[in-house]
Design a protein around this motif. Sequence first.
Motif, PDB file in Angstrom:
ATOM      1  N   GLU A   1     -38.618 -49.947 -12.851  1.00 29.83           N
ATOM      2  CA  GLU A   1     -38.869 -49.453 -14.190  1.00 29.83           C
ATOM      3  C   GLU A   1     -38.064 -50.279 -15.174  1.00 29.83           C
ATOM      4  O   GLU A   1     -36.956 -50.709 -14.860  1.00 29.83           O
ATOM      5  CB  GLU A   1     -38.523 -47.954 -14.303  1.00 29.83           C
ATOM      6  CG  GLU A   1     -39.794 -47.168 -14.268  1.00 29.83           C
ATOM      7  CD  GLU A   1     -39.698 -45.660 -14.320  1.00 29.83           C
ATOM      8  OE1 GLU A   1     -38.677 -45.119 -14.760  1.00 29.83           O
ATOM      9  OE2 GLU A   1     -40.695 -45.052 -13.915  1.00 29.83           O
TER      10      GLU A   1
ATOM     11  N   MET B   1     -47.255 -51.493 -18.676  1.00 32.92           N
ATOM     12  CA  MET B   1     -46.308 -51.381 -19.786  1.00 32.92           C
ATOM     13  C   MET B   1     -46.932 -50.484 -20.853  1.00 32.92           C
ATOM     14  O   MET B   1     -48.136 -50.561 -21.109  1.00 32.92           O
ATOM     15  CB  MET B   1     -46.090 -52.801 -20.333  1.00 32.92           C
ATOM     16  CG  MET B   1     -45.016 -52.924 -21.328  1.00 32.92           C
ATOM     17  SD  MET B   1     -44.060 -54.428 -20.989  1.00 32.92           S
ATOM     18  CE  MET B   1     -45.068 -55.651 -21.716  1.00 32.92           C
TER      19      MET B   1
ATOM     20  N   TYR C   1     -47.790 -39.593 -25.525  1.00 30.29           N
ATOM     21  CA  TYR C   1     -49.041 -39.177 -26.156  1.00 30.29           C
ATOM     22  C   TYR C   1     -50.062 -38.799 -25.098  1.00 30.29           C
ATOM     23  O   TYR C   1     -49.848 -39.026 -23.914  1.00 30.29           O
ATOM     24  CB  TYR C   1     -49.587 -40.328 -27.026  1.00 30.29           C
ATOM     25  CG  TYR C   1     -48.526 -40.895 -27.927  1.00 30.29           C
ATOM     26  CD1 TYR C   1     -48.125 -40.219 -29.074  1.00 30.29           C
ATOM     27  CD2 TYR C   1     -47.874 -42.092 -27.607  1.00 30.29           C
ATOM     28  CE1 TYR C   1     -47.116 -40.710 -29.883  1.00 30.29           C
ATOM     29  CE2 TYR C   1     -46.858 -42.590 -28.408  1.00 30.29           C
ATOM     30  CZ  TYR C   1     -46.483 -41.897 -29.541  1.00 30.29           C
ATOM     31  OH  TYR C   1     -45.470 -42.376 -30.323  1.00 30.29           O
TER      32      TYR C   1
ATOM     33  N   GLY D   1     -43.350 -49.768 -15.847  1.00 26.40           N
ATOM     34  CA  GLY D   1     -43.003 -49.338 -14.488  1.00 26.40           C
ATOM     35  C   GLY D   1     -44.068 -49.798 -13.520  1.00 26.40           C
ATOM     36  O   GLY D   1     -45.195 -50.123 -13.919  1.00 26.40           O
TER      37      GLY D   1
ATOM     38  N   GLU E   1     -50.310 -34.525 -21.333  1.00 23.10           N
ATOM     39  CA  GLU E   1     -48.869 -34.251 -21.274  1.00 23.10           C
ATOM     40  C   GLU E   1     -48.463 -33.514 -22.528  1.00 23.10           C
ATOM     41  O   GLU E   1     -49.210 -33.458 -23.501  1.00 23.10           O
ATOM     42  CB  GLU E   1     -48.093 -35.565 -21.206  1.00 23.10           C
ATOM     43  CG  GLU E   1     -48.437 -36.378 -19.981  1.00 23.10           C
ATOM     44  CD  GLU E   1     -47.416 -37.449 -19.700  1.00 23.10           C
ATOM     45  OE1 GLU E   1     -46.385 -37.120 -19.102  1.00 23.10           O
ATOM     46  OE2 GLU E   1     -47.647 -38.608 -20.054  1.00 23.10           O
TER      47      GLU E   1
ATOM     48  N   LEU F   1     -46.258 -41.517  -9.567  1.00 23.51           N
ATOM     49  CA  LEU F   1     -47.481 -41.582  -8.753  1.00 23.51           C
ATOM     50  C   LEU F   1     -47.072 -41.791  -7.301  1.00 23.51           C
ATOM     51  O   LEU F   1     -46.096 -42.484  -7.020  1.00 23.51           O
ATOM     52  CB  LEU F   1     -48.361 -42.728  -9.259  1.00 23.51           C
ATOM     53  CG  LEU F   1     -48.633 -42.632 -10.768  1.00 23.51           C
ATOM     54  CD1 LEU F   1     -49.047 -43.962 -11.350  1.00 23.51           C
ATOM     55  CD2 LEU F   1     -49.703 -41.587 -11.046  1.00 23.51           C
TER      56      LEU F   1
END
Length: 424
Positions: free
Chosen positions: A270, A306, A123, A283, A116, A261
């Motif tokens: 969430e 988490m 991260y 989530g 990402e 997803l």
Amino acid sequence: MDSKIQTPTGMEDILEEEWVFYEMIEKKAKEILKFYNFERIETPILEKKELFLAGIGERSEVIQKEMFTLKTEGETELSLRPEGTVPICRAYIQRGMKEKSQPVKLWYFGPFFRHERPQAGRYRQFWQLGLEILGSKDPVLDAEVIQIFYQILKELKIEDILIHVNCLGDKNCRPYYKKSLTQYFKNKEKSLCKDCQRRLKENVLRILDCKDEKCQRIVSGAPQILDYLCEECKKFFEEFLEYLESISIPYQLNPYLVRGLDYYTKTVFEIFESGEKKLALAGGGRYDDLIEILSKQSVPGTGGAMGVERLIEILKKKIKIPKEKKFLYLACLGKNAKAKALEILEILRKEKIECYFGLGKESLKSQLKLAEKFKVKFCLILGQKEVLENSIILKDMETGLQSTMKIKEAIKKLKQLIKKIQKT
Ligand code: AMP
């Protein structure tokens, strides 16, 4: 600095100051999950790419943009795991867990990888604490998953949170909703951002999750899934909400909540930090069709994950970790004394007397300086003479008084002195 001696973008070293927090979260999770009858599992960091393709869906953004994949010599493509649910479903099938008493409850704590764009709280290597409950369709388990995350956060003193829940329907009712949603967005296609124009063709539900302000305004008038749920999903969702209410979980219904997803069915949730940043801390949701997609066996499941680094960021602001306090320094001078010191260290360890020590330092003066810096109460000093006599010097650092005695005697005395200090 030379770029080859820097970590890859979005990946960090975890130093001692950070580990304390990882361990704190792991310890708390372990304690709570053990009570809830979860068993720990660690799947490999790498899995076959095709597993994620099948499980997550080829058109999802995780698969299209975010997986780190490598080719082995035999040309098998392996991917660094971007999430934990699909590998756990693989393990459930491969290890024959269907034969065990159902549901099977598993938890994990480890690193995950997504390519990402790195930014605060995002991260390329990050840790997740995840749990999965496989083999039951009961909505009480969806409530249990949220209850566990809520309790872990509460016990870590993270209480300013928001819990959003929604129901995404199933393969019977969701297609009707998607059709109606597509119709709605088609009429506004030109006003959508470029990504959402693509999502409109590939995966319309993802438009609901777009962060672009203009798209969000359009989303706020979109049809809501709750009006399209079939009887089964509606009943399931109502029961799930009743369970949350019965245990006073402070949830909010968010009819536009979807997840990154694609395998979710029915429940999604969430958990956010309620501050300005509104970063998602956790989530998850139900995935009743996932195992069937992977293996043709029908096994329902529910779970969530988490983000550990995001928790640590909050914990760091709340908790000051006190510096570790050791009462003793072991100093030694010369080769024979170093050898003896190695022996004495083992005795100290077995007696549970924690100490700093000066192996690797040549001068006695610098060792004693360090002992002062660490503010230890006592010093054990070992020179050539002491080694020959099987004795050692015990020095009280506050009074400066010191006496030579047999090693055994010194250990006994130290134990008494330290006990006395710890009591006061
Ligand atoms: P997800 O299943 O993608 O919603 O991930 C579950 C949780 O993991 C999120 O709520 C975040 O707290 C955390 N998470 C996901 N992706 C990242 C990332 N790239 N960096 C740090 N934390 C992440």
